[in-house]
Design a protein around this motif. Structure first.
Motif, short mmCIF file in Angstrom:
data_model
loop_
_atom_site.label_atom_id
_atom_site.label_comp_id
_atom_site.label_asym_id
_atom_site.label_seq_id
_atom_site.Cartn_x
_atom_site.Cartn_y
_atom_site.Cartn_z
N SER A 156 7.25 3.01 -3.07
CA SER A 156 8.52 2.98 -3.79
C SER A 156 8.92 1.56 -4.16
O SER A 156 9.40 1.30 -5.27
N ARG A 157 8.70 0.62 -3.23
CA ARG A 157 9.03 -0.78 -3.54
C ARG A 157 8.12 -1.33 -4.65
O ARG A 157 8.57 -2.06 -5.53
N ALA A 158 6.85 -0.95 -4.59
CA ALA A 158 5.92 -1.41 -5.62
C ALA A 158 6.31 -0.85 -6.99
O ALA A 158 6.24 -1.55 -8.01
N ILE A 217 9.42 0.14 -7.93
CA ILE A 217 10.71 -0.43 -8.34
C ILE A 217 10.54 -1.86 -8.85
O ILE A 217 11.16 -2.27 -9.84
N LYS A 218 9.70 -2.65 -8.18
CA LYS A 218 9.51 -4.05 -8.55
C LYS A 218 8.54 -4.23 -9.72
O LYS A 218 8.31 -5.36 -10.18
N GLY A 219 7.96 -3.14 -10.21
CA GLY A 219 7.10 -3.23 -11.37
C GLY A 219 5.69 -3.72 -11.09
O GLY A 219 5.00 -4.16 -12.00
N HIS A 220 5.25 -3.62 -9.82
CA HIS A 220 3.89 -4.05 -9.49
C HIS A 220 2.83 -3.06 -9.98
O HIS A 220 1.65 -3.40 -10.02
N THR A 229 14.09 8.27 -2.43
CA THR A 229 14.26 6.92 -2.96
C THR A 229 14.73 7.01 -4.40
O THR A 229 14.60 8.05 -5.04
#
Length: 617
Positions: free
Chosen positions: A209-211, A213-216, A259
């Motif tokens: 989810s973090r990846a 959201i951060k556009g990775h 999320t």
């Protein structure tokens, strides 16, 4: 190799063919999938999965079930559970465990299964398949409260029932690996297994989810990354801790579902597509894997177990769970009876049944047969009894599928009043309370809120509507609403005002965006409002063999807009479709035009000796 390729292709064709035929015939897909698997396996011997696919058969089924459960986890949003009624929460938290307890006791003492198989089977049968419930609810036209209870129970219990089965199997594995050890050590082994699976699943879901959201990870790779991560986690978890992979991927799905990922809807649709393919293939494989010896083992013990589960255990569990929940006795009776099991139950049973057989529990194969018996019995009994029982109990809604108007205004309120006069249910939705004031004064049902919001997703029951018309003053927003609701309601059932298709290429939206144009020629929001203030009104007119569509056109004032027309079966056709085909006798046309002077209307009626076309049908 060519023989295997042919059989794989046959499974795909049979699975999707059964899904399509079920859609055309308005039947639960599982019925036709069961028939296809039975014909391919026990009846003709064309498929013998364990022989045809050898050692990869069980791992492939395991991976498919992992993806199915992950997709089920993606639907389990904690906010949705907290916002459901007290009755739904009790169905999940009380009726579910009671059903597990009753089913495992019945499976052991009546069905004749040994305890490990009985406990796992009881957990599996907590699941009431959403793939079966949804088509039944669409055709039964239940009132909102009992329909919502059955729908939410099916959605939420899908992953929860699988979790129960995983718990039961992990306990069995712990007892097997801890032979000679005390209950304390067995308990520690179970807790360790769950802690490992939950931590790994949560960590994977959070990091993804973090990846995202951060556009990775780019959007076009998000769904493939999810897909491969599920497969990798399932395999690695099982290598580290036997059969912990299912719990791991389910927890990962639940984590992602809770999320705030903007692209989660698109990814969920991709997963649903993959799940349909896998569910169809796995179900045919599992049905084909049944042999005549296993089928013949379904004796009176199996019949007694099925009848006990359907007629005693489920009704008692629901009755106890819904005490004081504010439901009528009719609602409690209906919900207590309707609980068809579906594809997920069979898929999980097939996986754990094979694992139990591998662990030395011979009843694992019989457990699969009992699951098939419950699925077939529940679908036949519940599927054919839901509609007549709901009618007898007074729980069948008399409303036809209606129209959702997105955007409150004088024009949309006038349209809603005419739709009500045509006995078409209608609701106006708008995020501006003042835009709904005139509709509320006219006793038109309204929904206050943005239809694209999460709140509306939880509270706006879309199953009440067959058609959506976006009529706000913002053309881009209308297109966005139609684009968002198109996959859910069907792109042929979402419409918008305006004339996008008539704009220049520099200003027109892509054909993949927005809904179908409502009227021809297209007309803007400001023009509609202006014409309404000038006295234009809606009229509904029935076309007959004598009063043809041509005569209807001749009787209308200049500039009349055909908004839509209704077929005898209730289907609504947009006015724009007049460019391709015309209304036929028995169709009812809804038009928007300048009101004729009363004397002129009487003159037309006298000359033609026809009913006043302005009167409701």
């Amino acid at each position: 190799m060519e023989d295997v390729a042919l059989k794989l292709a046959a499974i795909g064709v049979a699975g999707i063919g059964a899904q399509w035929l079920a859609w055309r015939l308005k039947l639960p897909a599982i019925v036709l999938l069961l028939l296809a698997g039975f014909i391919a396996g026990p009846l003709t011997g064309f498929l013998e999965p364990s022989t045809d696919f050898g050692e990869i058969y069980k791992p492939v089924v395991g991976l498919a079930v992992a993806i199915i459960l992950f997709e089920g986890g993606l639907t389990l949003n904690f906010k949705e559970i907290s916002e459901t009624s007290k009755g739904v929460r009790r169905m999940i938290l009380i009726a579910g465990p009671l059903t597990w307890l009753g089913a495992l006791l019945a499976a052991h003492y009546v069905g004749g299964l040994v305890w490990p198989a009985a406990i796992v089977l009881g957990a599996i049968l907590v699941v009431t398949g959403p793939t079966v419930i949804m088509p039944l609810l669409r055709s039964a036209q239940l009132k909102q409260r009992p329909a919502a209870m059955l729908r939410w129970e099916a959605i939420v219990n899908d992953p929860i029932g699988a979790l129960f089965a995983v718990i039961a199997f992990e306990v069995f594995l712990a007892t097997q690996s801890a032979n000679g050890h005390g209950p304390g050590e067995i308990f520690l082994n179970v807790i360790s297994a769950f802690a490992f699976a939950i931590v790994i699943g949560y960590a994977a879901g959070y990091l993804l989810s973090r990846a995202f959201i951060k556009g990775h990870i780019p959007d076009y790779l998000k769904a493939p990354v999810l897909f491969t991560t599920v497969l990798l986690l399932f395999a690695v978890s099982n290598m580290i801790l036997e059969e912990s992979g299912l719990l791991t991927v389910t927890v990962m799905g639940i984590t992602l579902a809770n999320t705030r990922i903007a692209s989660l809807t698109e990814m969920r649709r991709f997963k649903e597509t993959v799940t349909v393919l896998l569910v169809s293939g796995v179900f045919i494989l599992l049905t084909a894997a049944l042999d005549w010896e296993t089928i013949q083992s379904l004796d009176w013990h199996a019949l007694g177990f099925v009848l006990l589960l359907l007629f005693v255990i489920r009704p008692v569990a629901v009755t106890v769970a819904t005490i004081g929940a504010g439901l009528t006795w009719q609602e409690r009776l209906l919900v207590g009876w309707i609980a068809p099991r579906g594809i997920v139950a069979v898929a999980i049973a097939g996986l754990f049944g094979a694992s139990l057989v591998g662990a030395g529990v011979d009843d694992g194969q019989r457990m699969i047969a009992l699951t098939f018996a419950v699925v077939v019995g529940s679908i036949l009994l519940h599927g054919f009894s839901l509609s007549p029982l709901s009618r007898i109990l007074g729980l069948k809604t008399t409303n036809k599928p209606g129209v959702l108007l997105v955007g409150g205004s004088k024009w949309s309120t006038s349209l809603a009043r005419r739709l009500q006069a045509m006995e078409i249910p209608v609701t106006i939705a708008d995020a501006n309370w003042n835009h709904l004031s005139e509709a509320r004064l006219n006793d038109i049902p309204v929904h206050f809120g943005d239809v694209l919001s999460e709140h509306s997703h939880h509270h706006l029951a879309l199953n009440k509507f067959s058609t959506l018309i976006a009529v706000t003053d913002n053309d881009a927003y209308n297109a966005l609403v139609c684009t968002d609701f198109g996959p859910e309601m069907g792109r042929s059932h979402v419409f918008q005002i305006g004339a996008y298709k008539e704009k220049s290429e520099r200003k027109a939206l892509s054909f993949t965006l927005g809904g179908r144009q409502l009227m021809s020629p297209g007309i803007s929001y400001s023009e509609l409002e202006q014409k309404t203030h000038e006295g234009w009104t809606f009229q509904s007119t029935r076309i007959t063999d004598e009063f043809t569509f041509e005569k209807f056109q001749n009787s209308r004032p200049d500039g009349t807009h055909i908004v839509l027309w209704r077929k005898p079966d209730g289907k609504l056709i947009p006015g724009k479709a007049i460019d391709d085909h015309q209304p036929q006798p028995k169709d009812v046309i809804l038009s928007f035009a300048m009101a004729k002077p009363e004397k002129e209307a009487v003159k037309v009626q006298t000359e033609k000796k026809l009913p006043d076309p302005k009167l409701p049908e």
